[in-house]
Enzyme design. Structure first.
Site, PDB file in Angstrom:
ATOM      1  CE  LYS A 114       9.230  -1.508  -3.047  1.00 15.58           C
ATOM      2  NZ  LYS A 114       8.244  -1.795  -3.816  1.00 15.58           N
ATOM      3  CE  LYS A 198       7.440  -0.924   2.757  1.00 18.05           C
ATOM      4  NZ  LYS A 198       6.955  -0.794   1.939  1.00 18.05           N
ATOM      5  CE  LYS A 201       1.601  -5.547  -1.871  1.00 15.09           C
ATOM      6  NZ  LYS A 201       2.329  -4.456  -2.663  1.00 15.09           N
TER       7      LYS A 201
HETATM    8  N1  AQP Z   1       4.616  -2.088   6.337  1.00 12.84           N
HETATM    9  C1  AQP Z   1       3.532  -0.909   5.963  1.00 12.84           C
HETATM   10  N2  AQP Z   1       2.860  -0.815   7.090  1.00 12.84           N
HETATM   11  C2  AQP Z   1       2.328   0.385   6.472  1.00 12.84           C
HETATM   12  N3  AQP Z   1       1.785   0.982   4.676  1.00 12.84           N
HETATM   13  C3  AQP Z   1       1.889   0.289   4.559  1.00 12.84           C
HETATM   14  N4  AQP Z   1       1.792  -0.059   2.783  1.00 12.84           N
HETATM   15  C4  AQP Z   1       2.868  -1.040   2.418  1.00 12.84           C
HETATM   16  N5  AQP Z   1       3.502  -1.410   3.304  1.00 12.84           N
HETATM   17  C5  AQP Z   1       3.414  -1.174   4.084  1.00 12.84           C
HETATM   18  C6  AQP Z   1       1.042   0.721   2.281  1.00 12.84           C
HETATM   19  O1  AQP Z   1       0.149   0.168   1.873  1.00 12.84           O
HETATM   20  C7  AQP Z   1      -0.425   0.084   0.518  1.00 12.84           C
HETATM   21  C8  AQP Z   1       0.181  -0.332  -0.804  1.00 12.84           C
HETATM   22  O2  AQP Z   1       1.421  -0.736  -0.739  1.00 12.84           O
HETATM   23  P1  AQP Z   1       2.143  -1.718  -2.238  1.00 12.84           P
HETATM   24  O3  AQP Z   1       0.786  -2.410  -2.819  1.00 12.84           O
HETATM   25  O4  AQP Z   1       1.700   0.089  -3.529  1.00 12.84           O
HETATM   26  O5  AQP Z   1       3.231  -1.379  -2.446  1.00 12.84           O
HETATM   27  P2  AQP Z   1       4.562  -0.953  -1.258  1.00 12.84           P
HETATM   28  O6  AQP Z   1       4.445   0.017  -0.237  1.00 12.84           O
HETATM   29  O7  AQP Z   1       5.689  -1.385  -2.223  1.00 12.84           O
HETATM   30  O8  AQP Z   1       4.270  -2.678  -0.302  1.00 12.84           O
HETATM   31  P3  AQP Z   1       5.246  -3.926   0.144  1.00 12.84           P
HETATM   32  O9  AQP Z   1       4.307  -4.703   0.670  1.00 12.84           O
HETATM   33  O10 AQP Z   1       6.180  -3.210   0.361  1.00 12.84           O
HETATM   34  O11 AQP Z   1       5.715  -4.433  -1.723  1.00 12.84           O
HETATM   35  P4  AQP Z   1       7.139  -4.306  -2.152  1.00 12.84           P
HETATM   36  O12 AQP Z   1       8.078  -5.955  -0.940  1.00 12.84           O
HETATM   37  O13 AQP Z   1       7.231  -4.561  -3.227  1.00 12.84           O
HETATM   38  O14 AQP Z   1       7.845  -3.384  -1.517  1.00 12.84           O
HETATM   39  C9  AQP Z   1       0.786   1.815  -0.122  1.00 12.84           C
HETATM   40  O15 AQP Z   1      -0.358   3.072   0.749  1.00 12.84           O
HETATM   41  C10 AQP Z   1       1.869   1.812   1.181  1.00 12.84           C
HETATM   42  O16 AQP Z   1       2.056   2.987   1.304  1.00 12.84           O
END
Ligand code: AQP
Length: 333
Positions: A114, A198, A201
């Site tokens: 990140k 991955k 968001k």
């Molecule tokens: N691509 C993914 N596949 C499976 N599980 C996922 N999770 C996130 N992306 C995937 C799981 O969703 C839960 C909540 O995630 P989060 O909101 O805490 O944040 P994150 O992992 O940072 O999600 P993003 O979408 O990847 O956000 P950004 O873009 O900000 O980095 C967690 O249990 C996570 O494992």
């Protein structure tokens, strides 16, 4: 044994199919089991580790609660709340940051990904994020934490922090070491634009993900545009492993239908992608559209959503304030 389940989702917008298949779907299944005690947290303190627009953050908190409910989490059988309204989280995070070691945090791959090349410009919060996550979990004596595969390393760190605190302060078993609940298969859904990245968001291209609020036409169009290679669909698992985009799309299909991966490979073996994508679109629309419609309906009723959170915060405060009082005693405050 009663399982104490805790997990969180960041209200950072664009909740997507990866969040659903990797985490929220699992929350619903665990919540349906009456033997489990479930706490689901909208982790807004985590969200501000990267810059958020305050007005959008407020809306996203409600939308995350609406997504929990629309996905099938029963509000009567769980505690749903937002982290910033429960002060013990920030306080415990500080105390635990005096227990966690720099060397441990330096190994966290999510920070490296990140923060990118310009680490110096990343917020301190982004770096220490896993300590806050440990505080979230440990305050509730959670025994099991359902998460996507990307959170595995943070969970291991949480266990290390719990054990070090117990050892340093000679309080055997004060913090429980939680078990991660990560699905063996399909626990990391990849971008529709790049099978090695991955689904996320914050990815700029909206076509890289299926948002849980997407309309039917958007879902169909995104799947149609999803990256593939030029070969027909793989005929066996070994071939699938070598072809990331095919692996991701077949994985999404299997996860949504509950059909075993091997069976899905067999079903589409040697077929062309356009035929498979039609079937995949149907499945995604069938499973996601009802959630999307329900989210939109719930968002019309802000009072109802706010009431869920107010009740949840009250219960979360009750549990966590007891734990933080015990922590104070142990630490010597
Ligand atoms: N691509 C993914 N596949 C499976 N599980 C996922 N999770 C996130 N992306 C995937 C799981 O969703 C839960 C909540 O995630 P989060 O909101 O805490 O944040 P994150 O992992 O940072 O999600 P993003 O979408 O990847 O956000 P950004 O873009 O900000 O980095 C967690 O249990 C996570 O494992």
């Amino acid at each position: 044994m009663v399982k104490k389940i805790f997990s969180g989702v960041q209200p950072s917008g664009n909740l997507h199919l990866g969040n659903y298949l990797g985490a929220i779907k699992n929350f619903v299944e665990l919540n349906n089991d009456n033997d489990n005690k479930c706490i689901f947290c909208v982790v807004d303190l985590h969200a501000i580790t990267v810059k958020q627009n305050p007005k959008e953050l407020k809306d996203n908190i409600r939308e995350t609660v609406a997504t929990f409910v629309a996905s099938g989490i029963d509000v009567k059988k769980s505690i749903i709340f937002n982290q910033s309204k429960v002060p013990a989280h920030s306080e415990a995070a500080w105390i635990l940051s005096c227990v966690a070691r720099m060397g441990w945090l330096n190994r966290m791959t999510q920070f490296k990904e990140k923060a990118g090349k310009d680490k110096e410009k990343a917020s301190i919060g982004l770096y220490s994020y896993p300590i806050l996550m440990a505080a979230d979990i440990l305050l509730y004596d959670a025994t099991h934490v359902p998460v996507g595969d990307d959170q595995k390393q943070h969970l291991e760190l949480c266990r290390d922090i719990a054990q070090k605190f117990n050892k340093d302060y000679e309080v055997d078993d004060f913090f429980k070491t939680p078990e991660p609940l990560i699905k063996k298969e399909f626990s990391r859904i990849m971008s529709l634009k790049d099978g090695l990245k991955k689904m996320s968001k914050s990815e700029l291209s909206d076509n890289s993900r299926i948002n849980l609020t997407d309309e039917k036409d958007e879902i169909i169009s995104k799947i149609k545009k999803a990256k593939t290679d030029s070969l027909p669909l793989p005929t066996n698992k070994e071939e699938l492993e070598r072809r990331p985009e095919a692996k991701n799309l077949i994985g999404i299909y299997s996860s949504l239908t509950g059909i075993k991966l091997e069976k899905s490979i067999e079903k589409f073996s040697g077929k062309n992608f356009s035929e498979f994508k039609d079937e995949l679109s149907n499945e995604v629309v069938e499973k996601i559209s009802p959630i999307s419609n329900e989210i939109k309906k719930l968002l019309q009723n802000k009072d109802y959503l706010d009431e869920i959170v107010i009740n949840g915060c009250e219960k979360a405060n009750e549990i966590s304030s007891k734990k933080i009082t015990e922590i104070h005693k142990i630490v010597g405050f």
